[in-house]
Scaffold this active site. Structure first.
Site, PDB file in Angstrom:
ATOM      1  N   GLU A   1      98.543  -6.144  57.700  1.00 15.25           N
ATOM      2  CA  GLU A   1      98.657  -6.015  56.236  1.00 15.25           C
ATOM      3  C   GLU A   1      97.939  -7.163  55.534  1.00 15.25           C
ATOM      4  O   GLU A   1      97.244  -6.971  54.535  1.00 15.25           O
ATOM      5  CB  GLU A   1     100.135  -6.009  55.824  1.00 15.25           C
ATOM      6  CG  GLU A   1     100.852  -4.719  56.167  1.00 15.25           C
ATOM      7  CD  GLU A   1     102.333  -4.808  55.841  1.00 15.25           C
ATOM      8  OE1 GLU A   1     102.692  -4.712  54.668  1.00 15.25           O
ATOM      9  OE2 GLU A   1     103.138  -5.001  56.775  1.00 15.25           O
TER      10      GLU A   1
ATOM     11  N   LYS B   1      80.324 -23.655  46.946  1.00 16.38           N
ATOM     12  CA  LYS B   1      81.015 -24.166  48.129  1.00 16.38           C
ATOM     13  C   LYS B   1      82.382 -23.571  48.381  1.00 16.38           C
ATOM     14  O   LYS B   1      82.682 -23.122  49.496  1.00 16.38           O
ATOM     15  CB  LYS B   1      81.110 -25.690  48.041  1.00 16.38           C
ATOM     16  CG  LYS B   1      79.776 -26.314  48.345  1.00 16.38           C
ATOM     17  CD  LYS B   1      79.691 -27.753  47.951  1.00 16.38           C
ATOM     18  CE  LYS B   1      78.267 -28.100  47.632  1.00 16.38           C
ATOM     19  NZ  LYS B   1      77.708 -27.345  46.457  1.00 16.38           N
TER      20      LYS B   1
ATOM     21  N   SER C   1     112.763  -8.172  58.292  1.00 10.82           N
ATOM     22  CA  SER C   1     113.118  -8.170  56.881  1.00 10.82           C
ATOM     23  C   SER C   1     114.373  -9.012  56.711  1.00 10.82           C
ATOM     24  O   SER C   1     115.233  -9.035  57.581  1.00 10.82           O
ATOM     25  CB  SER C   1     113.375  -6.741  56.430  1.00 10.82           C
ATOM     26  OG  SER C   1     114.191  -6.739  55.282  1.00 10.82           O
TER      27      SER C   1
ATOM     28  N   TYR D   1      66.989 -26.155  40.490  1.00 15.03           N
ATOM     29  CA  TYR D   1      68.412 -26.418  40.695  1.00 15.03           C
ATOM     30  C   TYR D   1      69.171 -26.477  39.378  1.00 15.03           C
ATOM     31  O   TYR D   1      68.713 -27.049  38.404  1.00 15.03           O
ATOM     32  CB  TYR D   1      68.609 -27.751  41.451  1.00 15.03           C
ATOM     33  CG  TYR D   1      70.075 -28.101  41.606  1.00 15.03           C
ATOM     34  CD1 TYR D   1      70.803 -27.609  42.677  1.00 15.03           C
ATOM     35  CD2 TYR D   1      70.744 -28.869  40.641  1.00 15.03           C
ATOM     36  CE1 TYR D   1      72.161 -27.888  42.798  1.00 15.03           C
ATOM     37  CE2 TYR D   1      72.097 -29.149  40.760  1.00 15.03           C
ATOM     38  CZ  TYR D   1      72.801 -28.661  41.840  1.00 15.03           C
ATOM     39  OH  TYR D   1      74.132 -28.919  41.959  1.00 15.03           O
TER      40      TYR D   1
ATOM     41  N   GLN E   1      76.887 -25.830  42.398  1.00 14.11           N
ATOM     42  CA  GLN E   1      78.013 -26.538  43.007  1.00 14.11           C
ATOM     43  C   GLN E   1      79.170 -25.565  43.269  1.00 14.11           C
ATOM     44  O   GLN E   1      79.999 -25.804  44.145  1.00 14.11           O
ATOM     45  CB  GLN E   1      78.463 -27.672  42.082  1.00 14.11           C
ATOM     46  CG  GLN E   1      79.604 -28.499  42.630  1.00 14.11           C
ATOM     47  CD  GLN E   1      79.783 -29.782  41.840  1.00 14.11           C
ATOM     48  OE1 GLN E   1      78.919 -30.654  41.860  1.00 14.11           O
ATOM     49  NE2 GLN E   1      80.886 -29.909  41.126  1.00 14.11           N
TER      50      GLN E   1
ATOM     51  N   THR F   1      90.381  14.159  60.243  1.00 16.20           N
ATOM     52  CA  THR F   1      89.478  14.128  59.102  1.00 16.20           C
ATOM     53  C   THR F   1      90.365  14.478  57.911  1.00 16.20           C
ATOM     54  O   THR F   1      91.296  15.283  58.053  1.00 16.20           O
ATOM     55  CB  THR F   1      88.318  15.142  59.222  1.00 16.20           C
ATOM     56  OG1 THR F   1      88.862  16.451  59.330  1.00 16.20           O
ATOM     57  CG2 THR F   1      87.438  14.855  60.432  1.00 16.20           C
ATOM     58  N   HIS F   2      90.109  13.852  56.779  1.00 19.73           N
ATOM     59  CA  HIS F   2      90.962  14.014  55.587  1.00 19.73           C
ATOM     60  C   HIS F   2      92.418  13.705  55.911  1.00 19.73           C
ATOM     61  O   HIS F   2      93.320  14.256  55.285  1.00 19.73           O
ATOM     62  CB  HIS F   2      90.851  15.427  55.010  1.00 19.73           C
ATOM     63  CG  HIS F   2      89.445  15.929  54.907  1.00 19.73           C
ATOM     64  ND1 HIS F   2      88.642  15.693  53.817  1.00 19.73           N
ATOM     65  CD2 HIS F   2      88.665  16.612  55.796  1.00 19.73           C
ATOM     66  CE1 HIS F   2      87.447  16.232  54.011  1.00 19.73           C
ATOM     67  NE2 HIS F   2      87.431  16.790  55.217  1.00 19.73           N
TER      68      HIS F   2
ATOM     69  N   SER G   1      83.060 -32.923  42.708  1.00 20.91           N
ATOM     70  CA  SER G   1      83.230 -31.925  43.772  1.00 20.91           C
ATOM     71  C   SER G   1      83.795 -32.544  45.049  1.00 20.91           C
ATOM     72  O   SER G   1      83.946 -31.857  46.059  1.00 20.91           O
ATOM     73  CB  SER G   1      81.878 -31.251  44.077  1.00 20.91           C
ATOM     74  OG  SER G   1      80.896 -32.222  44.365  1.00 20.91           O
TER      75      SER G   1
ATOM     76  N   LYS H   1     114.055  -3.406  60.401  1.00 25.52           N
ATOM     77  CA  LYS H   1     112.627  -3.493  60.135  1.00 25.52           C
ATOM     78  C   LYS H   1     111.870  -4.368  61.132  1.00 25.52           C
ATOM     79  O   LYS H   1     112.335  -5.408  61.561  1.00 25.52           O
ATOM     80  CB  LYS H   1     112.382  -4.052  58.723  1.00 25.52           C
ATOM     81  CG  LYS H   1     112.782  -3.114  57.601  1.00 25.52           C
ATOM     82  CD  LYS H   1     111.922  -1.874  57.515  1.00 25.52           C
ATOM     83  CE  LYS H   1     110.574  -2.180  56.875  1.00 25.52           C
ATOM     84  NZ  LYS H   1     110.695  -2.624  55.481  1.00 25.52           N
TER      85      LYS H   1
ATOM     86  N   ASN I   1     107.908  -5.412  60.766  1.00 25.45           N
ATOM     87  CA  ASN I   1     106.768  -5.192  59.868  1.00 25.45           C
ATOM     88  C   ASN I   1     105.444  -5.680  60.452  1.00 25.45           C
ATOM     89  O   ASN I   1     105.387  -6.777  61.011  1.00 25.45           O
ATOM     90  CB  ASN I   1     107.007  -5.899  58.535  1.00 25.45           C
ATOM     91  CG  ASN I   1     108.235  -5.365  57.812  1.00 25.45           C
ATOM     92  OD1 ASN I   1     108.562  -4.184  57.930  1.00 25.45           O
ATOM     93  ND2 ASN I   1     108.913  -6.234  57.091  1.00 25.45           N
TER      94      ASN I   1
ATOM     95  N   ASN J   1      69.656 -32.656  45.370  1.00 23.81           N
ATOM     96  CA  ASN J   1      69.390 -31.212  45.312  1.00 23.81           C
ATOM     97  C   ASN J   1      68.925 -30.656  46.658  1.00 23.81           C
ATOM     98  O   ASN J   1      69.421 -29.629  47.120  1.00 23.81           O
ATOM     99  CB  ASN J   1      68.356 -30.900  44.230  1.00 23.81           C
ATOM    100  CG  ASN J   1      68.862 -31.267  42.839  1.00 23.81           C
ATOM    101  OD1 ASN J   1      70.038 -31.613  42.680  1.00 23.81           O
ATOM    102  ND2 ASN J   1      67.991 -31.203  41.854  1.00 23.81           N
TER     103      ASN J   1
HETATM  104  N1  ARG Z   1      77.526 -31.662  44.093  1.00 22.89           N
HETATM  105  C1  ARG Z   1      76.261 -31.095  43.840  1.00 22.89           C
HETATM  106  C2  ARG Z   1      76.222 -29.653  44.347  1.00 22.89           C
HETATM  107  O1  ARG Z   1      77.108 -29.293  45.010  1.00 22.89           O
HETATM  108  C3  ARG Z   1      75.192 -31.880  44.518  1.00 22.89           C
HETATM  109  C4  ARG Z   1      73.865 -31.786  43.851  1.00 22.89           C
HETATM  110  C5  ARG Z   1      73.953 -32.398  42.522  1.00 22.89           C
HETATM  111  N2  ARG Z   1      72.675 -32.579  41.946  1.00 22.89           N
HETATM  112  C6  ARG Z   1      72.534 -32.952  40.672  1.00 22.89           C
HETATM  113  N3  ARG Z   1      71.355 -33.100  40.246  1.00 22.89           N
HETATM  114  N4  ARG Z   1      73.566 -33.127  39.901  1.00 22.89           N
HETATM  115  O2  ARG Z   1      75.325 -28.884  44.072  1.00 22.89           O
END
Ligand code: ARG
Length: 463
Positions: free
Chosen positions: A292, A327, A279, A319, A324, A157-158, A25, A285, A287, A112
Site C-alpha cells: 500500500e 536537489k 489493526s 544558470y 537549486q 481483462t477488465h 541550501s 486484520k 494489512n 555553477n
Molecule cells: N546552491 C547552488 C545550487 O544548488 C549552487 C550554485 C549557486 N550559484 C550561484 N551563482 N548562486 O544551484
C-alpha cells in the site's frame, strides 16, 4: 558575529536573516559533500598539471580535504547557514585549515559548474545502485515464477476472469517491465555521466584548463561541449525522474495486485507477517502495508518528475538560482526508489501462493470458454459461429451453477454435434495452459524457457 559572505565586498549591508534562510541550501545539499570533494580534488590536480597551482598547494589541498572528509564522517564538521551551501562550507573549512592554498582552489571554476558536476557524480553512483537493486527484485520474481511455473490462476481483462494463465507467467510479466526499467536507468546514466566542470560560471574560463584531464580523473564518459548548456540544463535529472516514475508505476501495479490477492475475498497469496501490520481495533486484520505504501509513494515520485520538469520550463540561459530546487526532489526520488527496491526484493521472497484458491477461481469464471471455441474451430466451425455456440453453453452452465467441464457430454453435444469425448481435455485449465505453447505464451514449458533466459541475463549483468 556573522561570517563574511564570499561576495560581501560588493554589498553595503549584510543579507537579511530571512533571505539567508530562504536562499541557503546547506540543510540539504551537504549530502553532496563527498562528491564535491571528489570534484575539487580532480580540479586541483588538473590546475597543478596546467601550472596554475603549485605542487605544494595541491599537497595542502589533498591533506585538508582528507581531514574534512573525516570530519564529515564523524559529524564534527560545523555546517553553517552563513556559508549558504555545501561548496562554500567546504571551501571555508579548507581555508581555515590550509590558508591561501584553500583560497586558490576556486580558480577557473564557479559554483555553477561545480554544483552541476556534484549532482552528476552523485547521481551516477546512485543509478548504479538502483540498477543493481532492480536486478535483485527481478531475481526474487524469477525464483517465485520458477516455484510456481505451472500453478494455474485466472488471467483477467477488465478485472473479469478471462483465460487461465500460469502464476509464473504472471510474475514474469513484471520481470519484463523491470528489465526495461533497468535498460532505461543504464541508458540515462550515460547522459548523466558527462562533465560540466570547466564551463565555469557560464562562458568558460581564461585559465589554461584541460577538461580532458579532469574528466579522466573523475571517470566521466564524456564532456559537456557547450559551457552555457553545461551549467544550466537539468534534463538528465528530469530523465532520471521520468525513468524512476515509470519504475514506480510498475511497482504500483504489482502492489495493487498483491493487495487484492491477499484480501480474503481472493485469498490467492499470503505475505509473510514481517511485511504486514495489524489493526489497533480489529483483531482479525492483517494489512498489506508495504504494497500500500509503495502504491502511495508512487505519487510522490511522479510528483517530483512534475516538479523538476516545471522547474526547467522557461528558464533563460544560462544558470539561474531556480536550479537549486533540483536537489530535494532528486534526493527524495533516489531514497524512495532505493528503499522500495530493497523492501520489494525482500518481500517477494515472503510471498506464498495458494494454488487451490487460484484454481477454484478459474473454475468459477468459465475461463476455458475460449478453448472450447477454438476446439470447435479446429473441427471446422467458423469462429463467429463457434463463439455463439459457446456463449449458449456458458449461459446454460451458469443457470445450472456449474463449470463447462461439469456439463455431461450429451448436454454439450446439444449445443454442437462436433463435440466429442476429447473436449474434456481442452476444458481443463491445465489443458488450456499447455495449448498456448509458443514464444511469449503461458504454457509451463514456455515459462520455464523464459525463466532460464532471465537467469542467464541476470547472471551476466551481476558478474
Ligand atoms: N546552491 C547552488 C545550487 O544548488 C549552487 C550554485 C549557486 N550559484 C550561484 N551563482 N548562486 O544551484
Amino acid at each position: 558575529m556573522m561570517t563574511e559572505k564570499t561576495w560581501s565586498g560588493r554589498f553595503h549591508e549584510p543579507v537579511s536573516e530571512l533571505v539567508k534562510q530562504y536562499t541557503g541550501s546547506i540543510d540539504f545539499d551537504k549530502r553532496l559533500a563527498p562528491w564535491d570533494i571528489q570534484g575539487s580534488l580532480a580540479h586541483a590536480q588538473m590546475l597543478t598539471e596546467a601550472g596554475v597551482l603549485s605542487a605544494d598547494d595541491l599537497a595542502a589541498i589533498k591533506q585538508g580535504m582528507a581531514e574534512i572528509l573525516a570530519e564529515i564522517k564523524t559529524g564534527e564538521l560545523p555546517w553553517s547557514l552563513d556559508l549558504e551551501d555545501v561548496h562554500m562550507n567546504i571551501e571555508h573549512r579548507l581555508t581555515d585549515k590550509i590558508g591561501d592554498a584553500g583560497k586558490r582552489l576556486h580558480t577557473g571554476r564557479s559554483r555553477n559548474d561545480q554544483v552541476a558536476t556534484d549532482i552528476r557524480l552523485w547521481l551516477r553512483d546512485e543509478i548504479s545502485e538502483i540498477a543493481h537493486l532492480i536486478q535483485a527484485v527481478q531475481s526474487a520474481l524469477v525464483d517465485l515464477a520458477d516455484a510456481n511455473h505451472d500453478v494455474v490462476m485466472p488471467g483477467f481483462t477488465h478485472m473479469q476472469v478471462a483465460q487461465p494463465v500460469s502464476f509464473g507467467h504472471h510474475m514474469l510479466a513484471y520481470v519484463e517491465m523491470l528489465g526495461r526499467d533497468y535498460e532505461r536507468m543504464v541508458d540515462c546514466r550515460h547522459r548523466v555521466n558527462r562533465m560540466p566542470l570547466g564551463a565555469a560560471a557560464l562562458a568558460g574560463t581564461t585559465y589554461p584548463i584541460n577538461r580532458e584531464t579532469t574528466a579522466q580523473l573523475l571517470g566521466f564518459e564524456d564532456i559537456c561541449q557547450n559551457s552555457l548548456d553545461a551549467v544550466s540544463d537539468r534534463d538528465f535529472a528530469i530523465e532520471f525522474t521520468a525513468a524512476a516514475s515509470i519504475l514506480m508505476i510498475h511497482f504500483s501495479r504489482l502492489s495493487e495486485e498483491l493487495i487484492y490477492w491477499m484480501s480474503p475475498r481472493f485469498a490467492f497469496i499470503d505475505i509473510a507477517d514481517r511485511f504486514c501490520t495489524g489493526s489497533s481495533i480489529m483483531p482479525q486484520k492483517k494489512n498489506p502495508d508495504v504494497p500500500e505504501l509503495v502504491r502511495g509513494k508512487t505519487g510522490r515520485v511522479v510528483g517530483h518528475l512534475m516538479g523538476l520538469i516545471t522547474l526547467m520550463k522557461s528558464q533563460p540561459l544560462a544558470y539561474n538560482k531556480d536550479n537549486q530546487e533540483d536537489k530535494e526532489p532528486l534526493f527524495d526520488t533516489v531514497d524512495t526508489l532505493i528503499d522500495t527496491l530493497r523492501i520489494y526484493a525482500d518481500m517477494m521472497r515472503g510471498v506464498t501462493v495458494k494454488p487451490e484458491n487460484m484454481r477454484a477461481a478459474v473454475m468459477q469464471g468459465f475461463a476455458t470458454a475460449t478453448d472450447l471455441a477454438d476446439y470447435l474451430v479446429k473441427k471446422g466451425l467458423p469462429f463467429r459461429d463457434s463463439h455463439e455456440v459457446v456463449a449458449r453453453a456458458v449461459r446454460h452452465a451458469e443457470d445450472m451453477k456449474v463449470d463447462l467441464s461439469d456439463l455431461p457430454l450429451k448436454t454439450l453435444q446439444s449445443f454442437s454435434n462436433l463435440i466429442d469425448e476429447d473436449v474434456y481435455q481442452v476444458l481443463t485449465p491445465e489443458g488450456s495452459l499447455n495449448a498456448r505453447n509458443h514464444l511469449g505464451g503461458t504454457a509451463p514449458a514456455q515459462v520455464r524457457a523464459q525463466i532460464a533466459r532471465w537467469r542467464d541475463v541476470l547472471s551476466h549483468h551481476q558478474a
